[in-house]
Motif scaffolding. Sequence first.
Motif, mmCIF file in Angstrom:
data_model
loop_
_atom_site.group_PDB
_atom_site.id
_atom_site.type_symbol
_atom_site.label_atom_id
_atom_site.label_comp_id
_atom_site.label_asym_id
_atom_site.label_seq_id
_atom_site.Cartn_x
_atom_site.Cartn_y
_atom_site.Cartn_z
ATOM 1 N N ALA A 26 19.062 -112.719 18.431
ATOM 2 C CA ALA A 26 20.008 -112.229 17.504
ATOM 3 C C ALA A 26 20.565 -110.888 17.545
ATOM 4 C CB ALA A 26 19.138 -112.272 15.906
ATOM 5 N N ILE A 27 19.727 -109.842 18.001
ATOM 6 C CA ILE A 27 20.322 -108.469 18.307
ATOM 7 C C ILE A 27 21.170 -108.502 19.599
ATOM 8 C CG2 ILE A 27 19.853 -106.100 18.958
ATOM 9 C CD1 ILE A 27 17.233 -106.462 17.195
ATOM 10 N N TRP A 28 20.601 -109.171 20.410
ATOM 11 C CA TRP A 28 21.489 -109.296 21.820
ATOM 12 C C TRP A 28 22.870 -109.993 21.242
ATOM 13 C CZ3 TRP A 28 22.279 -107.504 26.332
ATOM 14 C CH2 TRP A 28 23.047 -108.282 27.336
ATOM 15 N N GLY A 29 22.779 -110.876 20.456
ATOM 16 C CA GLY A 29 24.260 -111.566 20.091
ATOM 17 C C GLY A 29 25.213 -110.602 19.355
ATOM 18 N N LEU A 30 24.542 -109.710 18.447
ATOM 19 C CA LEU A 30 25.267 -108.705 17.883
ATOM 20 C C LEU A 30 25.780 -107.508 18.838
ATOM 21 C CD1 LEU A 30 23.110 -108.251 14.618
ATOM 22 C CD2 LEU A 30 25.299 -109.484 14.635
ATOM 23 N N PHE A 31 24.999 -107.299 19.715
ATOM 24 C CA PHE A 31 25.185 -106.447 20.788
ATOM 25 C C PHE A 31 26.403 -106.761 21.458
ATOM 26 C CE2 PHE A 31 24.652 -104.307 25.217
ATOM 27 C CZ PHE A 31 24.896 -102.985 24.913
ATOM 28 N N CYS A 32 26.371 -108.019 21.989
ATOM 29 C CA CYS A 32 27.413 -108.571 22.780
ATOM 30 C C CYS A 32 28.880 -108.735 22.059
ATOM 31 C CB CYS A 32 26.716 -109.851 23.565
ATOM 32 S SG CYS A 32 25.725 -109.577 24.645
ATOM 33 N N GLY A 33 28.404 -109.107 20.832
ATOM 34 C CA GLY A 33 29.525 -109.253 19.881
ATOM 35 C C GLY A 33 30.292 -107.994 19.599
ATOM 36 N N LEU A 34 29.594 -106.834 19.504
ATOM 37 C CA LEU A 34 30.425 -105.685 19.475
ATOM 38 C C LEU A 34 31.086 -105.151 20.775
ATOM 39 C CD1 LEU A 34 30.810 -102.815 18.109
ATOM 40 C CD2 LEU A 34 28.528 -102.125 18.890
ATOM 41 N N ILE A 35 30.469 -105.557 21.782
ATOM 42 C CA ILE A 35 31.253 -105.508 23.217
ATOM 43 C C ILE A 35 32.378 -106.087 23.226
ATOM 44 C CG2 ILE A 35 31.063 -105.565 25.803
ATOM 45 C CD1 ILE A 35 28.124 -104.966 25.615
ATOM 46 N N PRO A 116 34.516 -116.908 25.458
ATOM 47 C CA PRO A 116 33.645 -117.596 26.423
ATOM 48 C C PRO A 116 32.776 -116.738 27.057
ATOM 49 C CG PRO A 116 35.939 -118.571 26.729
ATOM 50 C CD PRO A 116 36.098 -117.431 25.609
ATOM 51 N N PHE A 117 33.256 -115.209 27.203
ATOM 52 C CA PHE A 117 32.532 -114.151 27.627
ATOM 53 C C PHE A 117 31.347 -113.928 26.647
ATOM 54 C CE2 PHE A 117 31.806 -109.638 27.073
ATOM 55 C CZ PHE A 117 31.032 -109.404 28.253
ATOM 56 N N TRP A 118 31.468 -114.100 25.455
ATOM 57 C CA TRP A 118 30.434 -113.888 24.630
ATOM 58 C C TRP A 118 29.462 -115.093 24.862
ATOM 59 C CZ3 TRP A 118 28.743 -116.681 20.122
ATOM 60 C CH2 TRP A 118 27.774 -115.954 19.237
ATOM 61 N N PHE A 119 29.862 -116.089 24.605
ATOM 62 C CA PHE A 119 29.033 -117.225 24.733
ATOM 63 C C PHE A 119 28.099 -117.383 26.132
ATOM 64 C CE2 PHE A 119 31.615 -119.256 21.390
ATOM 65 C CZ PHE A 119 30.696 -119.732 20.584
ATOM 66 N N GLY A 120 28.878 -116.811 27.147
ATOM 67 C CA GLY A 120 28.303 -116.862 28.486
ATOM 68 C C GLY A 120 27.230 -115.621 28.539
ATOM 69 N N MET A 121 27.215 -114.667 27.690
ATOM 70 C CA MET A 121 26.443 -113.605 27.695
ATOM 71 C C MET A 121 25.118 -113.971 26.978
ATOM 72 S SD MET A 121 27.453 -110.705 29.245
ATOM 73 C CE MET A 121 26.522 -109.280 28.519
ATOM 74 N N LEU A 122 25.186 -115.124 25.952
ATOM 75 C CA LEU A 122 24.155 -115.915 25.269
ATOM 76 C C LEU A 122 23.476 -116.603 26.263
ATOM 77 C CD1 LEU A 122 25.329 -114.012 22.864
ATOM 78 C CD2 LEU A 122 24.660 -115.909 21.564
ATOM 79 N N ASP A 247 36.285 -105.829 32.716
ATOM 80 C CA ASP A 247 37.345 -106.879 33.082
ATOM 81 C C ASP A 247 36.861 -107.868 34.174
ATOM 82 O OD1 ASP A 247 37.365 -104.968 34.831
ATOM 83 O OD2 ASP A 247 39.446 -104.273 34.665
ATOM 84 N N SER A 248 36.355 -107.300 35.005
ATOM 85 C CA SER A 248 35.580 -108.113 36.166
ATOM 86 C C SER A 248 34.421 -108.964 35.620
ATOM 87 C CB SER A 248 35.193 -107.405 37.392
ATOM 88 O OG SER A 248 36.417 -106.794 38.084
ATOM 89 N N LEU A 249 33.692 -108.342 35.103
ATOM 90 C CA LEU A 249 32.433 -108.838 34.325
ATOM 91 C C LEU A 249 32.801 -110.112 33.522
ATOM 92 C CD1 LEU A 249 29.408 -108.638 34.340
ATOM 93 C CD2 LEU A 249 29.708 -107.523 32.237
ATOM 94 N N ILE A 250 33.823 -110.156 32.648
ATOM 95 C CA ILE A 250 34.174 -111.060 31.764
ATOM 96 C C ILE A 250 34.548 -112.075 32.681
ATOM 97 C CG2 ILE A 250 36.267 -111.889 30.357
ATOM 98 C CD1 ILE A 250 36.608 -109.142 29.525
ATOM 99 N N ALA A 251 35.553 -112.192 33.663
ATOM 100 C CA ALA A 251 35.907 -113.153 34.694
ATOM 101 C C ALA A 251 34.580 -113.936 35.257
ATOM 102 C CB ALA A 251 36.683 -113.000 35.644
ATOM 103 N N VAL A 252 33.548 -113.130 35.852
ATOM 104 C CA VAL A 252 32.323 -113.619 36.532
ATOM 105 C C VAL A 252 31.459 -114.410 35.573
ATOM 106 C CG1 VAL A 252 30.624 -112.993 37.889
ATOM 107 C CG2 VAL A 252 32.543 -112.045 38.458
#
Length: 263
Positions: A26-35, A116-122, A247-252
């Motif tokens: 949950a905290i990871w999702g909120l953290f990635c959501g903030l990013i 999709p970046f946020w979903f991928g981080m989770l 920017d690169s991290l999003i794509a990868v």
Amino acid sequence: MLKQRILTALILLPIMLLMLLWANQAIWGLFCGLIALLALWEYGRIVGFSRTTQRSYLIGTAFFLLTALMGDWALPAFVWLLALAFWLVVMPMWLRKKWIPQDVWAMACGWLLMLPFWFGMLLLRPENESVASLLSVMLLVWIADSGAYFVGRAWGKHKLAPVISPKKSWEGAIGGWIIVLIYMCWAREWGWLGVKMSWFGTMLLSTILVAVSIGGDLLESWLKRAHGVKDSSQLLPGHGGVFDRIDSLIAVIVVYSAMMVLW
């Protein structure tokens, strides 16, 4: 400038490692959501959203992300396929034709980048499981970027995209790619990749990820150049903005996640 970059990195790196290694989902999702939201805010600044549009855009996106997190949503396979097609097909065409998205298309493109970046981080950091897969991908981006920078600085002569990013060279891109190939062989041996694949598969995956890493960087550079913006923001002293850094991290992350789902 260098001092600012180092100080900012020294502050951000421990926070990132703390979240990556010890935060619950949950905290990871909120953290990635903030990013993602900060990067989306910067994207809106770049493409010229009005304050009213920007406010509604971010509030709506934040509500969606929170709902997805609380509902434990996952993207269906066909959405990952669309995201993969975006980075492998649409993004090269975008850079070649130098499109400038506006109005509804600009909003849609922002969501295509960040959601999709946020979903991928989770997806790459499931609850109570190893973070090796996500960490290996993040390291790939850093290695590709750093390798390209140092090789390009030493031997770069032929410009990769002179109109969009004059400092990038073919020599740098090839150098970064070779270093990534070596790293990915090592990551495969240690079982960091999250999926079992042959040596050929590892080399092919590495090549694709390096290509989209460069593409993600160039895409953000083109957006800034098209709209006359130097940095996405000044949120990170010495580094520009959040979008500048990821920017690169999003794509990868998106391409790697899509391949894992569709494998």
